[in-house]
Design a protein around this motif. Sequence first.
Motif, PDB file in Angstrom:
ATOM      1  N   ILE A  86      14.733  16.028   9.792  1.00 13.76           N
ATOM      2  CA  ILE A  86      15.789  16.428   8.855  1.00 13.76           C
ATOM      3  C   ILE A  86      15.223  17.372   7.793  1.00 13.76           C
ATOM      4  N   PHE A  87      14.062  17.009   7.263  1.00 17.99           N
ATOM      5  CA  PHE A  87      13.445  17.876   6.263  1.00 17.99           C
ATOM      6  C   PHE A  87      13.045  19.225   6.871  1.00 17.99           C
ATOM      7  N   SER A  88      12.578  19.210   8.095  1.00 20.54           N
ATOM      8  CA  SER A  88      12.177  20.455   8.744  1.00 20.54           C
ATOM      9  C   SER A  88      13.379  21.361   8.957  1.00 20.54           C
ATOM     10  N   VAL A  89      14.482  20.772   9.436  1.00 18.03           N
ATOM     11  CA  VAL A  89      15.687  21.565   9.669  1.00 18.03           C
ATOM     12  C   VAL A  89      16.220  22.116   8.351  1.00 18.03           C
ATOM     13  N   SER A 130      14.530  22.727   5.615  1.00 12.27           N
ATOM     14  CA  SER A 130      13.663  23.798   5.098  1.00 12.27           C
ATOM     15  C   SER A 130      13.868  25.098   5.865  1.00 12.27           C
ATOM     16  N   VAL A 131      14.042  24.985   7.200  1.00 12.82           N
ATOM     17  CA  VAL A 131      14.279  26.192   7.996  1.00 12.82           C
ATOM     18  C   VAL A 131      15.632  26.799   7.657  1.00 12.82           C
ATOM     19  N   SER A 166      23.940  32.423   5.907  1.00  7.44           N
ATOM     20  CA  SER A 166      22.593  32.320   6.467  1.00  7.44           C
ATOM     21  C   SER A 166      22.116  30.873   6.505  1.00  7.44           C
ATOM     22  N   ALA A 167      22.686  29.979   5.669  1.00  4.67           N
ATOM     23  CA  ALA A 167      22.318  28.562   5.708  1.00  4.67           C
ATOM     24  C   ALA A 167      23.088  27.813   6.791  1.00  4.67           C
ATOM     25  N   VAL A 168      24.385  28.181   6.961  1.00  3.30           N
ATOM     26  CA  VAL A 168      25.222  27.486   7.942  1.00  3.30           C
ATOM     27  C   VAL A 168      24.847  27.869   9.362  1.00  3.30           C
TER      28      VAL A 168
END
Length: 321
Positions: A262-265, A267-268, A306-308
Motif C-alpha cells: 500500500i505504501f509503495s503504491v 508513493s508511486v 496524474s495521481a488517479v
Amino acid sequence: MINVFVLQNGRLNQINIDTREDLEKATPVWVDLTDPNDDERAWVKSIYGVTLPGEDDVKDIEASARYYEGENGDLHLRTDFLLEEDDGPSRVVTVAFILARDILFSVHPEDLPIFRLVRMRARSRPGSIADYKDVLLDLYATDAEYSADALEGVYQSLDEVSRSVLQEELSDQDAAVALNAIAHEEDLNGRIRRNMMDTRRAVSFLMRGRLLNAEQFEEARQIMRDIESLDGHTAFLFDKINFLMDATVGFININQNKIIKIFSVASVAFLPPTLIASIYGMNFRLMPELDWSLGYPLAIVLMIASAVTPFWYFRRRGWLK
C-alpha cells in the motif's frame, strides 16, 4: 509427609504412620516420602539404615551419577517425572529412589499425579504388585501413560491452532495468539521427550543390573517399547509444530507485505503530482503558465489526474488485491 504401603492379600495398602513406633511395626514394601521433615528422615535412617538425600542433592547430582550402587549394596536412582499444572507451565520434578532391604524408598519435594494413580490402581487390582521392584516398574509404566496422555493434549491443542492458522484471513493478533500457543506446546513436547529419555535410562539400568525376574524383565521391555512409540510421536509433533510455526510466520509476512505494498503504491502514485508541483513551484521568469488565468486550476487538475491514473492502472492489472 511419609506414606507407607504394605502388601495385604495381594493389594498395596497404605497404613497410617504417626509415630516412630508405627514405622517400626510396619513391614513395608514401599516408603514414599513427600518433602520429609527432619524427624521422618531420622526415623528412616535409624530403622532401615537408609540415608535420604536432601532436595539439593537430588537436583544438583550429575547426569552420570543418576544411577549407581552404594557401598552397602543399595541401589540409587534419580528419575524425572512430568508435572502438568492448569494454572502454569509444565515442569519436571526429580524423584530419588533407593532400593534397599527389599523396600522401595522414594523422595520427592511434592506429590505427583503419577504416584497417586499408582497407589489407587494397586488398591483396586489385587495381585498386580508382588514386591518393591513391581512398584518401581509400575511407576515407570504409569509415567509412560501419563506422558502419552500429555502428548494427546499437545496434539489436540495443535489441532486447534492449525484450524485458526489455516483460516481464510489471519490477523496479526490471531497470529500472535497462535505463536504463543505453538511455543507453549513445543516446550511441553520437549519436556515430555526429555522425560521419556530419562525413564528409558532408568529402566535400562534396571535391566542391565539383572535385578528383575523373567516377568519383570518382560514388563520392562514393554515399557521400553512404549517409550519408543512415544518418541516417534514426539518427533511427529515437532514436525507439526515447525510447520505451524512456518505457516504462521509466513502469514505475518504476507500481512506485512500488504501494508508495504500500500505504501509503495501510494508513493508511486504521488510521484507524478509531486513532479508537476515541483515544476510549477520553480521561480523562473519565463513560464507562460504564470500569466494564464486558468494556470492554477490546470495544475491542480493535472496533479489529480496524474495521481488517479496509476491507481486505475494498478487496479486494472490486479496489483492491489
